[in-house]
Design a protein around this motif. Structure first.
Motif, PDB file in Angstrom:
ATOM      1  N   UNK A  50       0.838  -1.202   0.000  1.00 25.78           N
ATOM      2  CA  UNK A  50       0.000   0.000   0.000  1.00 25.78           C
ATOM      3  C   UNK A  50       0.863   1.238   0.000  1.00 25.78           C
ATOM      4  N   UNK A  51       0.653   2.130  -0.957  1.00 26.70           N
ATOM      5  CA  UNK A  51       1.438   3.364  -1.039  1.00 26.70           C
ATOM      6  C   UNK A  51       0.490   4.533  -1.156  1.00 26.70           C
ATOM      7  N   UNK A  52       1.006   5.697  -0.803  1.00 28.50           N
ATOM      8  CA  UNK A  52       0.227   6.941  -0.893  1.00 28.50           C
ATOM      9  C   UNK A  52       0.731   7.755  -2.041  1.00 28.50           C
ATOM     10  N   UNK A  53      -0.140   8.338  -2.781  1.00 26.53           N
ATOM     11  CA  UNK A  53       0.249   9.211  -3.881  1.00 26.53           C
ATOM     12  C   UNK A  53       0.341  10.635  -3.362  1.00 26.53           C
ATOM     13  N   UNK A  54       1.535  11.283  -3.566  1.00 27.44           N
ATOM     14  CA  UNK A  54       1.775  12.637  -3.075  1.00 27.44           C
ATOM     15  C   UNK A  54       1.766  13.565  -4.267  1.00 27.44           C
ATOM     16  N   UNK A  55       1.059  14.672  -4.165  1.00 27.97           N
ATOM     17  CA  UNK A  55       1.041  15.619  -5.292  1.00 27.97           C
ATOM     18  C   UNK A  55       2.455  16.072  -5.655  1.00 27.97           C
ATOM     19  N   UNK A  56       2.609  16.405  -6.942  1.00 22.36           N
ATOM     20  CA  UNK A  56       3.943  16.791  -7.441  1.00 22.36           C
ATOM     21  C   UNK A  56       4.458  18.055  -6.791  1.00 22.36           C
ATOM     22  N   UNK A  57       3.615  19.053  -6.549  1.00 24.50           N
ATOM     23  CA  UNK A  57       4.115  20.308  -5.985  1.00 24.50           C
ATOM     24  C   UNK A  57       4.631  20.118  -4.571  1.00 24.50           C
ATOM     25  N   UNK A  58       3.970  19.238  -3.828  1.00 29.50           N
ATOM     26  CA  UNK A  58       4.451  18.960  -2.471  1.00 29.50           C
ATOM     27  C   UNK A  58       5.779  18.212  -2.533  1.00 29.50           C
ATOM     28  N   UNK A  60       8.001  18.334  -4.947  1.00 27.62           N
ATOM     29  CA  UNK A  60       9.059  19.270  -5.372  1.00 27.62           C
ATOM     30  C   UNK A  60       9.516  20.123  -4.208  1.00 27.62           C
ATOM     31  N   UNK A  61       8.511  20.605  -3.388  1.00 29.69           N
ATOM     32  CA  UNK A  61       8.872  21.415  -2.234  1.00 29.69           C
ATOM     33  C   UNK A  61       9.705  20.612  -1.243  1.00 29.69           C
ATOM     34  N   UNK A  62       9.284  19.389  -1.016  1.00 31.31           N
ATOM     35  CA  UNK A  62      10.073  18.549  -0.105  1.00 31.31           C
ATOM     36  C   UNK A  62      11.482  18.320  -0.634  1.00 31.31           C
ATOM     37  N   UNK A  63      11.561  18.045  -1.937  1.00 24.55           N
ATOM     38  CA  UNK A  63      12.894  17.834  -2.517  1.00 24.55           C
ATOM     39  C   UNK A  63      13.756  19.086  -2.429  1.00 24.55           C
ATOM     40  N   UNK A  64      13.078  20.275  -2.657  1.00 25.49           N
ATOM     41  CA  UNK A  64      13.834  21.530  -2.589  1.00 25.49           C
ATOM     42  C   UNK A  64      14.343  21.769  -1.162  1.00 25.49           C
ATOM     43  N   UNK A  65      13.464  21.538  -0.205  1.00 26.31           N
ATOM     44  CA  UNK A  65      13.886  21.722   1.199  1.00 26.31           C
ATOM     45  C   UNK A  65      15.001  20.751   1.568  1.00 26.31           C
ATOM     46  N   UNK A  66      14.822  19.524   1.078  1.00 26.82           N
ATOM     47  CA  UNK A  66      15.862  18.533   1.378  1.00 26.82           C
ATOM     48  C   UNK A  66      17.189  18.903   0.733  1.00 26.82           C
ATOM     49  N   UNK A  67      17.094  19.443  -0.510  1.00 25.09           N
ATOM     50  CA  UNK A  67      18.317  19.869  -1.203  1.00 25.09           C
ATOM     51  C   UNK A  67      19.010  20.984  -0.434  1.00 25.09           C
ATOM     52  N   UNK A  68      18.198  21.977   0.008  1.00 23.61           N
ATOM     53  CA  UNK A  68      18.794  23.082   0.776  1.00 23.61           C
ATOM     54  C   UNK A  68      19.435  22.577   2.062  1.00 23.61           C
ATOM     55  N   UNK A  69      18.760  21.599   2.689  1.00 24.19           N
ATOM     56  CA  UNK A  69      19.322  21.034   3.925  1.00 24.19           C
ATOM     57  C   UNK A  69      20.643  20.313   3.652  1.00 24.19           C
ATOM     58  N   UNK A  70      20.624  19.525   2.571  1.00 21.52           N
ATOM     59  CA  UNK A  70      21.864  18.797   2.228  1.00 21.52           C
ATOM     60  C   UNK A  70      22.980  19.766   1.871  1.00 21.52           C
ATOM     61  N   UNK A  71      22.647  20.809   1.075  1.00 21.24           N
ATOM     62  CA  UNK A  71      23.671  21.801   0.693  1.00 21.24           C
ATOM     63  C   UNK A  71      24.221  22.514   1.929  1.00 21.24           C
TER      64      UNK A  71
END
Length: 378
Positions: A50-58, A60-71
């Motif tokens: 069972x998986x949950x589908x997450x909207x693309x904009x959310x 992208x935001x999560x990925x952007x935040x994660x990228x900033x955190x990693x950087x």
């Protein structure tokens, strides 16, 4: 590690959600640009998870935040690494500087020890025979030998004080007591080349060098010894080649004129294995009866110059590197000769040119001139 796993999970969900949304959007029979898109609640994967589908904009935001955190974390890591690297380099340089200072101190200490050792060796060479000169036992070394033989079985070689007859002066000499019966007063010795024989008249007259090593006793002192009444002295020249071959030249009579006559040389009959270099092979080479010459007192008979071996010479002392000897235009002997400083074409070493091997004069590394009393027929 958990950060990387989360990123991979988010990427997987993103692709899954986007794929489903795209499929629903493009294949719907009731496609309407203004109709809202309702995200599906759930799907079942091929494996039944069972998986949950997450909207693309959310996503992208999560990925952007994660990228900033990693950087940010990477930047902090780089800054920390730079600081630690600079500190490490500074510590290494400081350690090297301390090691260099310690090494410099050790080198300075070693140099001090070397200088101290050199001084001790030099002092040891000076004291290698008699540490303290003995009190005067006689008029010369022959007289000392004769006086001491009655009280001691073996007389050591060394420095003694003599008082020649009819003189008020006492001075030190080196006596060889273990060579051919002993009783020899050493008037000149060359062994290691450490004593400079490029000297003026005053030095040759008074003497120079170390009595226990290389030295020239002095013409005044030699004159006082050989001029004693009812005495006769022989001269012995002992030679050693650079190949350690030994030879000698002996004269059964040795006399000197006084200083006003420039200590002219007078020799008796020759005997030996080195040849009679004092007299040479002809009269032009004869140094017997010649006065003594030095760099500042010229008595060599070259007036105004001498010619030999296709050369013109104005001063025999200059030819022999400013040394002193009984020159006579200039002769075949100079036991005071010194190596030339620059001009290798000039005569370069101790000369006794009648001592030859296969017709070639031998290179001489050591020589001793000594005198001893011989019985007189009175």
């Amino acid at each position: 590690m958990w950060t990387t796993s989360l990123v991979l999970l988010l990427v997987t969900l993103l692709f899954s959600a986007c794929s489903e949304s795209s499929s629903h959007f493009f294949h719907s029979d009731t496609l309407n640009d203004d109709a809202p898109v309702k995200p599906s609640k759930s799907t079942v994967s091929a494996k039944g998870w069972d998986t949950c589908s997450i909207p693309c904009d959310i996503t992208v935001k999560l990925l952007r935040d994660e990228k900033h955190s990693i950087c940010g974390q990477l930047q902090q890591s780089l800054l920390a690494f730079g600081r630690s690297t600079r500190k490490l380099m500074r510590d290494v340089m400081e350690e090297q500087q301390r090691a260099l200072e310690i090494l410099s101190a050790q080198v300075a200490e070693l140099m001090t020890k070397v200088q101290t050792l050199s001084s001790e060796v030099q002092r040891s060479n000076t004291e290698m025979y008699t540490i303290k000169p003995a009190q005067s036992h006689g008029r010369d070394c022959s007289d000392i030998r004769d006086n001491l033989l009655a009280v001691v079985p073996k007389i050591p070689s060394g420095i003694y004080i003599i008082n020649p007859e009819n003189t008020e002066s006492s001075f030190e000499v080196f006596c060889e007591m273990d060579y051919m019966g002993g009783g020899w007063t050493v008037m000149q010795r060359r062994t290691d080349g450490l004593t400079d024989f490029k000297r003026s008249w005053g030095d040759y007259s008074d003497g120079f060098g170390n009595l226990a090593g290389e030295h020239w006793l002095g013409l005044k002192k030699v004159f006082q010894i050989v001029s004693q009444k009812d005495t006769r002295f022989q001269l012995h020249v002992a030679l050693v080649s650079k190949d350690d071959i030994t030879s000698y030249a002996s004269y059964d009579d040795f006399q000197l004129d006084n200083e006003t006559q420039f200590f002219g040389l007078h020799l008796g009959r020759y005997a030996g294995s080195a040849g009679d270099a004092f007299r040479g092979y002809d009269q032009d080479q004869n140094q017997d009866t010649a006065p003594f010459s030095s760099s500042d007192v010229d008595n060599d008979g070259c007036n105004p110059s001498c010619s030999f071996s296709n050369r013109t010479v104005e001063s025999c002392s200059a030819l022999h590197n400013q040394t002193g000897w009984w020159f006579n235009q200039c002769g075949l002997a100079n036991l005071n000769a010194s190596p030339q400083d620059t001009d290798s074409s000039q005569r370069a070493s101790i000369l006794w040119e009648t001592w030859r091997q296969n017709g070639v004069p031998l290179d001489i590394k050591a020589v001793t001139m000594k005198i001893r009393r011989i019985p007189t027929n009175n």
